[in-house]
Motif scaffolding. Structure first.
Motif, PDB file in Angstrom:
ATOM      1  N   ARG A   1       0.884  -1.207  -0.109  1.00 49.99           N
ATOM      2  CA  ARG A   1       0.007   0.082   0.140  1.00 49.99           C
ATOM      3  C   ARG A   1       0.695   1.209   0.186  1.00 49.99           C
ATOM      4  NH1 ARG A   1      -2.249   3.284   4.110  1.00 49.99           N
ATOM      5  NH2 ARG A   1      -4.363   4.452   3.063  1.00 49.99           N
ATOM      6  N   ARG A   2       1.621   1.271   1.041  1.00 47.69           N
ATOM      7  CA  ARG A   2       2.829   2.522   1.011  1.00 47.69           C
ATOM      8  C   ARG A   2       4.292   2.194   1.016  1.00 47.69           C
ATOM      9  NH1 ARG A   2      -1.081   4.814  -0.387  1.00 47.69           N
ATOM     10  NH2 ARG A   2      -2.538   6.247   0.774  1.00 47.69           N
ATOM     11  N   GLY A   3       5.013   2.687   0.563  1.00 42.95           N
ATOM     12  CA  GLY A   3       6.354   2.606   0.624  1.00 42.95           C
ATOM     13  C   GLY A   3       7.045   3.446   1.581  1.00 42.95           C
ATOM     14  N   TRP A   4       7.962   2.775   2.334  1.00 42.86           N
ATOM     15  CA  TRP A   4       8.758   3.600   3.444  1.00 42.86           C
ATOM     16  C   TRP A   4      10.226   3.534   3.175  1.00 42.86           C
ATOM     17  CZ3 TRP A   4       6.582   6.030   7.703  1.00 42.86           C
ATOM     18  CH2 TRP A   4       5.065   5.824   7.761  1.00 42.86           C
ATOM     19  N   ILE A   5      10.653   5.081   3.321  1.00 40.06           N
ATOM     20  CA  ILE A   5      11.952   5.106   3.598  1.00 40.06           C
ATOM     21  C   ILE A   5      12.300   4.955   5.261  1.00 40.06           C
ATOM     22  CG2 ILE A   5      13.970   6.517   3.166  1.00 40.06           C
ATOM     23  CD1 ILE A   5      12.346   7.609   0.779  1.00 40.06           C
ATOM     24  N   LEU A   6      13.160   3.627   5.664  1.00 39.92           N
ATOM     25  CA  LEU A   6      12.950   3.574   6.893  1.00 39.92           C
ATOM     26  C   LEU A   6      14.514   4.133   7.373  1.00 39.92           C
ATOM     27  CD1 LEU A   6      12.293  -0.143   6.983  1.00 39.92           C
ATOM     28  CD2 LEU A   6      10.772   1.931   7.678  1.00 39.92           C
ATOM     29  N   ARG A   7      15.414   4.326   6.502  1.00 39.80           N
ATOM     30  CA  ARG A   7      16.906   4.747   7.013  1.00 39.80           C
ATOM     31  C   ARG A   7      17.476   5.253   5.754  1.00 39.80           C
ATOM     32  NH1 ARG A   7      19.603   2.233  11.955  1.00 39.80           N
ATOM     33  NH2 ARG A   7      17.548   2.544  12.194  1.00 39.80           N
ATOM     34  N   LEU A   8      18.276   6.302   6.108  1.00 35.94           N
ATOM     35  CA  LEU A   8      19.237   6.945   4.878  1.00 35.94           C
ATOM     36  C   LEU A   8      20.424   7.357   5.565  1.00 35.94           C
ATOM     37  CD1 LEU A   8      19.849   7.888   1.969  1.00 35.94           C
ATOM     38  CD2 LEU A   8      18.993   9.984   2.590  1.00 35.94           C
ATOM     39  N   ALA A   9      21.690   7.028   5.375  1.00 37.57           N
ATOM     40  CA  ALA A   9      22.679   7.402   5.949  1.00 37.57           C
ATOM     41  C   ALA A   9      23.744   7.730   4.802  1.00 37.57           C
ATOM     42  CB  ALA A   9      23.362   6.445   6.802  1.00 37.57           C
ATOM     43  N   VAL A  10      24.556   8.735   4.874  1.00 37.31           N
ATOM     44  CA  VAL A  10      25.611   8.971   3.914  1.00 37.31           C
ATOM     45  C   VAL A  10      27.076   9.034   4.919  1.00 37.31           C
ATOM     46  CG1 VAL A  10      26.697  10.682   2.423  1.00 37.31           C
ATOM     47  CG2 VAL A  10      24.377   9.811   2.068  1.00 37.31           C
ATOM     48  N   ASP A  11      28.116   8.663   4.502  1.00 34.48           N
ATOM     49  CA  ASP A  11      29.351   8.869   5.192  1.00 34.48           C
ATOM     50  C   ASP A  11      29.387  10.283   5.440  1.00 34.48           C
ATOM     51  OD1 ASP A  11      32.112   9.292   5.940  1.00 34.48           O
ATOM     52  OD2 ASP A  11      32.862   7.780   4.454  1.00 34.48           O
ATOM     53  N   PRO A  12      29.747  10.854   6.673  1.00 32.77           N
ATOM     54  CA  PRO A  12      29.816  12.208   7.033  1.00 32.77           C
ATOM     55  C   PRO A  12      30.813  13.057   6.295  1.00 32.77           C
ATOM     56  CG  PRO A  12      29.493  10.839   9.012  1.00 32.77           C
ATOM     57  CD  PRO A  12      29.679   9.816   7.757  1.00 32.77           C
ATOM     58  N   ALA A  13      31.847  12.119   6.012  1.00 28.42           N
ATOM     59  CA  ALA A  13      32.629  12.787   5.066  1.00 28.42           C
ATOM     60  C   ALA A  13      32.541  13.066   3.734  1.00 28.42           C
ATOM     61  CB  ALA A  13      34.254  12.180   5.177  1.00 28.42           C
ATOM     62  N   ARG A  14      31.303  12.534   3.147  1.00 29.97           N
ATOM     63  CA  ARG A  14      30.952  12.646   1.827  1.00 29.97           C
ATOM     64  C   ARG A  14      29.788  13.430   1.685  1.00 29.97           C
ATOM     65  NH1 ARG A  14      33.886   8.703  -1.516  1.00 29.97           N
ATOM     66  NH2 ARG A  14      35.753   8.023  -0.395  1.00 29.97           N
ATOM     67  N   ARG A  15      29.301  13.915   2.699  1.00 28.40           N
ATOM     68  CA  ARG A  15      27.776  14.592   2.656  1.00 28.40           C
ATOM     69  C   ARG A  15      27.836  15.616   1.606  1.00 28.40           C
ATOM     70  NH1 ARG A  15      26.030  13.812   8.873  1.00 28.40           N
ATOM     71  NH2 ARG A  15      25.553  11.517   8.476  1.00 28.40           N
ATOM     72  N   ARG A  16      26.869  16.090   1.111  1.00 24.94           N
ATOM     73  CA  ARG A  16      26.667  17.251   0.232  1.00 24.94           C
ATOM     74  C   ARG A  16      27.428  17.022  -1.466  1.00 24.94           C
ATOM     75  NH1 ARG A  16      22.865  20.011   2.049  1.00 24.94           N
ATOM     76  NH2 ARG A  16      23.451  21.798   0.717  1.00 24.94           N
ATOM     77  N   ARG A  17      27.356  15.710  -1.663  1.00 25.66           N
ATOM     78  CA  ARG A  17      27.901  15.456  -2.904  1.00 25.66           C
ATOM     79  C   ARG A  17      26.933  14.767  -3.796  1.00 25.66           C
ATOM     80  NH1 ARG A  17      33.846  13.315  -1.320  1.00 25.66           N
ATOM     81  NH2 ARG A  17      34.244  15.191   0.373  1.00 25.66           N
ATOM     82  N   GLY A  18      25.730  14.596  -3.420  1.00 26.80           N
ATOM     83  CA  GLY A  18      24.860  13.805  -4.255  1.00 26.80           C
ATOM     84  C   GLY A  18      24.647  12.364  -3.983  1.00 26.80           C
ATOM     85  N   LEU A  19      25.240  11.990  -2.882  1.00 23.63           N
ATOM     86  CA  LEU A  19      25.067  10.507  -2.754  1.00 23.63           C
ATOM     87  C   LEU A  19      23.618  10.033  -2.213  1.00 23.63           C
ATOM     88  CD1 LEU A  19      28.457   9.395  -1.010  1.00 23.63           C
ATOM     89  CD2 LEU A  19      27.501   8.550  -3.399  1.00 23.63           C
ATOM     90  N   GLY A  20      23.147  11.107  -1.231  1.00 23.52           N
ATOM     91  CA  GLY A  20      21.880  10.616  -0.590  1.00 23.52           C
ATOM     92  C   GLY A  20      20.757  10.902  -1.818  1.00 23.52           C
ATOM     93  N   ARG A  21      20.925  11.933  -2.593  1.00 25.36           N
ATOM     94  CA  ARG A  21      19.635  12.085  -3.607  1.00 25.36           C
ATOM     95  C   ARG A  21      19.936  10.955  -4.649  1.00 25.36           C
ATOM     96  NH1 ARG A  21      18.004  17.227  -4.512  1.00 25.36           N
ATOM     97  NH2 ARG A  21      18.686  18.809  -2.942  1.00 25.36           N
ATOM     98  N   ALA A  22      21.331  10.478  -4.969  1.00 24.44           N
ATOM     99  CA  ALA A  22      21.206   9.276  -5.780  1.00 24.44           C
ATOM    100  C   ALA A  22      20.675   8.078  -5.223  1.00 24.44           C
ATOM    101  CB  ALA A  22      22.613   9.107  -6.199  1.00 24.44           C
TER     102      ALA A  22
END
Length: 138
Positions: free
Chosen positions: A68-89
């Protein structure tokens, strides 16, 4: 599979577990125990994704679909690599997989004091809802 910079987004495999657990810890997230993750993966293993570069696992997103619904349960990106588009990808690939399952809506939870998280999700089109979260440990 999709790529962001030098990272490739792909489905989680069990040999990734220790690196994913280390990433969750580095990002300040609770580590999902193996047994709990194994139970989750019996349902929709294609919705647990990692971003991998030459340096190893740099990001991870865990999703699920209950029919019925999708859930995003957990997103994590290496703190040293944030703000480079990994989370978005990672989110883009997860959303594509939800679409393949004919999932009509995706939900997620963000702690109210997580201003950066709220900003990130709003930039991706996720809007706060007035739902009240209730929980009960079993």
């Amino acid at each position: 599979m999709s790529a962001s910079g030098a990272a490739t987004v792909r489905q989680f495999e069990w040999p990734d577990y220790d690196r994913v657990a280390a990433l969750w810890s580095a990002a300040g997230r609770e580590v999902v125990p193996r047994a709990e993750l194994a139970a989750k993966l019996t349902r929709d293993p294609e919705l647990f994704l990692v971003a991998e570069s030459a340096d190893g696992i740099t990001g991870v997103v865990l999703g699920t679909y209950d029919g019925r619904r999708g859930w995003i349960l957990r997103l994590a990106v290496d703190p040293a690599r944030r703000r480079r588009g990994l989370g978005r990808a990672l989110v883009a690939e997860l959303e594509a997989r939800f679409r393949e399952l004919d999932c009509p809506r995706v939900k997620l939870l963000v702690m109210p004091d997580n201003e950066a998280g709220l900003r990130f999700w709003r930039e991706l089109g996720y809007l706060p809802a007035p739902d009240v979260l209730c929980t009960k440990p079993l």
